[in-house]
Write an enzyme that holds these catalytic residues in place. Structure first.
Site, PDB file in Angstrom:
ATOM      1  N   GLU A   1      -5.511 -10.759  -2.091  1.00  0.00           N
ATOM      2  CA  GLU A   1      -6.388 -10.633  -0.912  1.00  0.00           C
ATOM      3  C   GLU A   1      -7.874 -10.590  -1.304  1.00  0.00           C
ATOM      4  O   GLU A   1      -8.658  -9.804  -0.757  1.00  0.00           O
ATOM      5  CB  GLU A   1      -6.035  -9.359  -0.112  1.00  0.00           C
ATOM      6  CG  GLU A   1      -4.571  -9.261   0.275  1.00  0.00           C
ATOM      7  CD  GLU A   1      -4.235  -8.066   1.158  1.00  0.00           C
ATOM      8  OE1 GLU A   1      -5.156  -7.477   1.752  1.00  0.00           O
ATOM      9  OE2 GLU A   1      -3.048  -7.730   1.244  1.00  0.00           O
TER      10      GLU A   1
ATOM     11  N   GLU B   1       0.802  -1.234   0.000  1.00  0.00           N
ATOM     12  CA  GLU B   1       0.000   0.000   0.000  1.00  0.00           C
ATOM     13  C   GLU B   1       0.834   1.283   0.000  1.00  0.00           C
ATOM     14  O   GLU B   1       0.598   2.190   0.800  1.00  0.00           O
ATOM     15  CB  GLU B   1      -0.976  -0.016   1.184  1.00  0.00           C
ATOM     16  CG  GLU B   1      -1.875  -1.242   1.144  1.00  0.00           C
ATOM     17  CD  GLU B   1      -2.900  -1.306   2.273  1.00  0.00           C
ATOM     18  OE1 GLU B   1      -2.757  -0.563   3.250  1.00  0.00           O
ATOM     19  OE2 GLU B   1      -3.827  -2.115   2.154  1.00  0.00           O
TER      20      GLU B   1
ATOM     21  N   ASP C   1      -0.988  -3.740  -3.515  1.00  0.00           N
ATOM     22  CA  ASP C   1      -1.829  -2.571  -3.212  1.00  0.00           C
ATOM     23  C   ASP C   1      -3.309  -2.866  -3.491  1.00  0.00           C
ATOM     24  O   ASP C   1      -3.654  -3.850  -4.150  1.00  0.00           O
ATOM     25  CB  ASP C   1      -1.369  -1.351  -4.018  1.00  0.00           C
ATOM     26  CG  ASP C   1      -1.441  -0.066  -3.185  1.00  0.00           C
ATOM     27  OD1 ASP C   1      -2.435   0.113  -2.460  1.00  0.00           O
ATOM     28  OD2 ASP C   1      -0.501   0.742  -3.265  1.00  0.00           O
TER      29      ASP C   1
END
Ligand code: GLA
Length: 378
Positions: free
Chosen positions: A284, A166, A216
């Site tokens: 994710e 991120e 990210d």
């Protein structure tokens, strides 16, 4: 009379057939008879989940059997983050991650390391020197020590590292984290990627064979963010920084614009023009059943909602097959084992996974399995 009897026989046969076919659909994710996600997609990519140490303590537990049945790539949800692995400057806590890596190795599962650097879940000591700020030199040295110690320990055993997490903010500029504030443009080459570069170089030196990922969120929905990521990675690749791929977290909502998602993946895929074996991973994946931000009353799980949920998942898996056929992607990881343990249950009951809180397989799970039967779509 005979006509009447034969109708009864036919009707009973149909009922028996219906019952048998319903009964043949396994209910639980861990059952021997259940289809397996990683088996279904083995010609395209590995399928995985984020798990916790307690899920794998007892090999006979339903959670562990689910993991072994369904997944062949795993990430630790929290236990390999800096605040847990390295909470004090001179102390590392490796036990949980050691057991995780052993488990993966013993079961032919690809182990992912998540994450070496992040602005969140990171201990403060990285950024202080006594009562004041640490200097850029000190932060960079700490990054080198942290990354080298961890990656060296798992050399050849952890296949993939999310080296940084991120680093691009919501406004698509480089996130103004403590890393960025304290290190800045240390080498004076006109960009602020220095702390990221230092982490990648140290990781590559510690394990030249590990796959190194920059990870990210919202890359699939925000083309501004995808373009910013593309520019950052392109510059670093041109400067010789050993980045192997971009991780798309893919915390998505119920309903996704397939074409926009595909376009954004293509932006990142074009980094192949600079590094021909550059990869993309999904790291994710989950489908939030609520709008982001304020949660209204519990969402109503109606037929149309479930249909959209299923379509959202199947369209992601369909696109991932395409990317895999282009040699771009070989790993899709979901963020959690089942609905009950998802981070998205924050203040309300959520239903983001393919497996429900009782480890029952959802219709969407079966639709995703069916999607794997569709071949030669290109
Ligand atoms: C981010 C992080 C993950 C996890 C999720 C949800 O996406 O990368 O490690 O913390 O948020 O909690």
């Amino acid at each position: 009379m005979i006509k009447h009897l034969s109708r009864i026989i036919c009707a009973s046969a149909a009922i028996v057939l219906l019952l048998t076919s319903c009964g043949s659909r396994a209910k639980y994710a861990y059952e021997d008879a259940a289809p397996s996600l990683c088996e279904a997609y083995k010609d395209w990519f590995r399928v995985g989940a984020a798990i916790n140490s307690w899920d794998i303590e007892d090999p006979n537990s339903e959670n562990c059997r689910t993991i072994l049945k369904q997944f062949n790539v795993l990430t630790m949800e929290n236990e390999s983050k800096p605040e847990n692995l390295h909470p004090e400057e001179d102390r590392y806590y490796f036990d949980k991650f050691d057991s995780f890596v052993d488990f993966c190795e013993n079961n032919g599962i690809r182990a992912r390391g998540h994450t070496l650097l992040w602005h969140s879940q990171v201990p403060d000591w990285f950024f202080h020197d006594g009562a004041g700020d640490a200097s850029a030199e000190l932060v960079l040295q700490r990054i080198r020590d942290h990354v080298t110690t961890i990656v060296t320990r798992y050399k050849g055993r952890v296949d993939t590292w999310d080296v940084v997490n991120e680093v691009i903010g919501d406004d698509s500029s480089l996130r103004f984290s403590e890393w960025l504030r304290l290190v800045g443009d240390y080498d004076g080459d006109g960009d602020d990627y220095d702390y990221i570069e230092t982490a990648f170089i140290a990781a590559h030196e510690a394990d030249p064979d590990a796959r190194l990922i920059i990870n990210d969120y919202s890359l699939e929905t925000s083309s501004n963010k995808a373009i910013r990521m593309y520019k950052a990675v392109r510059k670093m690749l041109e400067d010789g920084v050993p980045i192997d791929g971009v991780g798309f977290q893919m915390h998505i909502g119920n309903g996704i614009d397939y074409d926009a998602m595909k376009d954004n993946f293509e932006i990142i895929a074009s980094l192949r023009d600079i590094k021909p074996d550059f990869v993309i991973e999904v790291t994710e994946l989950d489908v939030n059943c609520y709008p982001w931000g304020e949660a209204p009353a519990d969402v109503e799980i109606t037929g149309p909602f479930l249909k959209q949920f299923s379509e959202t998942y199947t369209s992601v898996f369909r696109l991932m097959k395409e990317l895999s056929e282009e040699g771009l992607l070989d790993s899709v990881v979901m963020w959690g084992l089942h609905d009950g343990v998802s981070w998205l249950n924050n203040g309300h009951r959520n239903y983001p996974m393919l497996i429900d809180r009782g480890l029952e397989l959802k219709d969407a799970f079966y639709d995703v399995i069916d999607e794997a039967r569709v071949r030669g779509q290109k």
